[in-house]
Design a protein around this motif. Structure first.
Motif, short mmCIF file in Angstrom:
data_model
loop_
_atom_site.label_atom_id
_atom_site.label_comp_id
_atom_site.label_asym_id
_atom_site.label_seq_id
_atom_site.Cartn_x
_atom_site.Cartn_y
_atom_site.Cartn_z
N ARG A 286 6.20 1.67 -1.81
CA ARG A 286 6.29 0.46 -0.92
C ARG A 286 6.11 1.04 0.46
NH1 ARG A 286 10.53 -1.33 -3.00
NH2 ARG A 286 9.55 -3.58 -3.80
N PRO A 287 6.89 2.00 0.84
CA PRO A 287 6.62 2.38 2.39
C PRO A 287 5.07 2.43 2.87
CG PRO A 287 8.20 3.83 1.40
CD PRO A 287 7.51 3.07 0.19
N THR A 288 4.19 3.07 1.91
CA THR A 288 2.96 3.22 2.16
C THR A 288 2.11 1.92 2.39
OG1 THR A 288 2.76 5.38 1.18
CG2 THR A 288 0.59 4.26 1.49
N TYR A 289 2.38 1.05 1.31
CA TYR A 289 1.56 -0.34 1.25
C TYR A 289 2.42 -1.75 1.92
CZ TYR A 289 -1.41 1.72 -2.41
OH TYR A 289 -2.07 2.50 -2.95
N VAL A 290 3.61 -1.73 1.78
CA VAL A 290 4.24 -2.78 2.71
C VAL A 290 4.61 -2.12 3.93
CG1 VAL A 290 6.33 -4.37 2.47
CG2 VAL A 290 4.82 -3.82 0.38
N GLY A 293 1.94 -2.32 6.47
CA GLY A 293 1.54 -3.43 6.72
C GLY A 293 0.16 -3.89 5.87
N LYS A 294 -0.15 -3.05 4.95
CA LYS A 294 -1.43 -2.96 4.08
C LYS A 294 -1.62 -4.21 3.45
CE LYS A 294 -2.06 1.77 4.07
NZ LYS A 294 -2.40 3.14 3.11
N ILE A 295 -0.37 -4.67 2.87
CA ILE A 295 -0.27 -5.75 2.00
C ILE A 295 1.17 -6.47 2.20
CG2 ILE A 295 -2.02 -5.45 0.23
CD1 ILE A 295 0.10 -4.42 -1.70
N SER A 296 1.48 -7.90 1.76
CA SER A 296 2.61 -8.56 1.89
C SER A 296 3.64 -7.81 0.86
CB SER A 296 2.52 -9.71 1.73
OG SER A 296 1.99 -10.35 0.71
N GLU A 297 4.83 -8.02 0.91
CA GLU A 297 5.79 -7.74 -0.32
C GLU A 297 5.37 -8.66 -1.40
OE1 GLU A 297 8.53 -6.14 -2.45
OE2 GLU A 297 8.25 -5.50 -0.43
N THR A 299 2.61 -9.86 -2.27
CA THR A 299 1.37 -9.32 -3.07
C THR A 299 1.76 -7.93 -3.90
OG1 THR A 299 -0.26 -10.38 -1.57
CG2 THR A 299 -1.21 -8.58 -2.92
N TYR A 300 2.47 -7.25 -3.11
CA TYR A 300 2.87 -5.77 -3.83
C TYR A 300 3.54 -6.17 -4.97
CZ TYR A 300 4.82 -1.22 -3.73
OH TYR A 300 5.01 0.34 -4.23
N SER A 301 4.69 -7.28 -4.87
CA SER A 301 5.19 -7.57 -6.19
C SER A 301 4.25 -8.05 -7.28
CB SER A 301 6.31 -8.61 -5.90
OG SER A 301 7.21 -8.07 -4.85
N ALA A 302 3.51 -8.84 -6.99
CA ALA A 302 2.54 -9.36 -7.96
C ALA A 302 1.65 -8.14 -8.30
CB ALA A 302 1.39 -10.43 -7.14
N TYR A 303 1.35 -7.02 -7.69
CA TYR A 303 0.41 -6.08 -8.32
C TYR A 303 1.36 -5.32 -9.42
CZ TYR A 303 -2.88 -5.43 -4.60
OH TYR A 303 -4.06 -5.47 -3.69
N PHE A 304 2.78 -5.08 -9.04
CA PHE A 304 3.52 -4.52 -10.11
C PHE A 304 3.77 -5.47 -11.17
CE2 PHE A 304 3.74 -1.25 -7.02
CZ PHE A 304 3.90 -0.09 -7.72
#
Length: 368
Positions: A286-290, A293-297, A299-304
């Motif tokens: 999460r620290p790397t992606y969200v 600012g690479k992706i939104s929270e 989108t990150y939740s959708a990934y998982f």
């Protein structure tokens, strides 16, 4: 009824303003909950009439189901407020907001909550059956001699035959040469579920995919003239899943492992491993992606959520090898095209999938 709805609109408007404000009162909350419950119950009744409510999974009490469907809308934060309602209405409802649009907005919110809750409830209650149904639909689509056909509220898998003319489009209307359902030998009389399951149990070992097992099922149905050469889609998925589970229960803990690719964990144990693996990876990345600012929270939740489906399709029987990366993510990012997936998501999503798969395999190996 229209009269009652019009009469309670001003009161509902005031209650919504209070409930979306900083100090929601018990009285206003009860009013909004009551109205949302009515909308949810009506939505569930409509889905039931249309045949989209699976009472075998969720139960038959629509009043209780409606309560569960709207529960998340009324979860309070640490200040005692309702963040979901505030987020949807853009903060506190303005005093001059028109009653009609406000009521329609509330209806859309509740109907969306019902749809989301049903989807999650079905997934949580029976992910493996969902995978099996999806794999079966794909297998039917790939065959020229089968079709999916709705009879009333139930989808059936039916065998097809052709007439003599080769010039006609096989998927067009009632013309010479079209694919048509075979004459039913005993209309509406499917083979008992237990009997079909028993037949399929002996075929599981040789069936490497849903398509292979579907072939065995169709051959079985066509070989028994006492029953119709067709079967309800969901019931066939249940029979196939039960047959696989029966074979697995006999072979998974019976001494030396003769077939290394045969699962040795129960499906629910594998699912728990997948969830634990993804939970750890999600926190780690999460620290790397969200955070950067690479992706939104969101989108990150959708990934998982999509990663969980991909891993379950691979490791939890019955497997769904035909589920693609794009197909899994598209279920959680609405309207995701293949081009957008390739350009914006593919590198990140498939990197996370590799990381998750490696961590899961290591976890499973440690257990086994």
């Amino acid at each position: 009824m229209p009269a009652a709805k019009t009469g309670d609109s001003p009161a509902l408007q005031r209650a919504l303003r209070v409930v979306t404000g900083p100090d929601p009162t018990r009285r206003a909350t009860r009013q909004v909950v009551r109205r949302c419950h009515q909308i949810a119950r009506a939505a569930l009744r409509q889905k039931k009439r249309a045949g989209f409510l699976r009472e075998d999974v969720l139960g038959e009490d629509l009043t209780d189901l409606a309560v569960d469907a709207i529960a998340e809308l009324f979860e309070r934060d640490e200040k005692g407020q309702f963040p979901e309602l505030q987020r949807y209405f853009g903060g506190q409802v303005a005093p001059g907001r028109s009653e009609g649009p406000l009521t329609e907005d509330l209806r859309r919110l509740v109907q969306s909550a019902v749809t989301d809750w049903l989807f999650e409830a079905y997934r949580a209650a029976d992910r493996s059956l969902s995978n099996q149904i999806r794999a079966l639909k794909r297998a039917v689509d790939q065959r020229e001699d089968l079709r999916l056909h709705r009879r009333g509220k139930v989808q059936w898998i039916e065998s097809l035959c052709r007439t003599n003319s080769p010039q006609s489009d096989p998927r067009s209307g009632p013309q010479s040469g079209e694919k048509t359902a075979r004459t039913r030998r005993h209309p509406g009389r499917p083979m008992p579920l237990e009997a079909l399951e028993a037949h399929l149990t002996g075929e599981v070992e040789a069936a490497s995919s849903a398509g292979d097992l579907l072939e065995k099922a169709i051959n079985t149905l066509q070989a028994h003239p006492d029953y119709e050469a067709a079967y309800p889609l969901t019931r066939l998925a249940q029979a196939m899943r039960a047959a696989r589970a029966r074979v697995q229960s006999v072979t998974e803990h019976s001494g030396p492992v003769v077939h290394p690719d045969r699962p040795v964990l129960r499906p629910e144990e594998t699912q728990a491993c997948i969830q634990n693996t993804l939970s750890a990876l999600q926190s780690e990345k999460r620290p790397t992606y969200v955070g950067e600012g690479k992706i939104s929270e969101e989108t990150y939740s959708a990934y998982f959520a999509a990663l969980q489906e991909r891993l379950e399709a691979r490791f939890v029987p019955p497997a769904d090898p035909e589920l693609t990366h794009h197909g899994a993510l598209m279920e959680h990012l609405s309207g995701l095209s293949k081009e957008t997936y390739r350009d914006q998501h593919r590198a990140r999503f498939e990197y996370l999938l590799r990381q998750a798969r490696e961590a899961l395999v290591a976890r499973l190996q440690a257990i086994v």
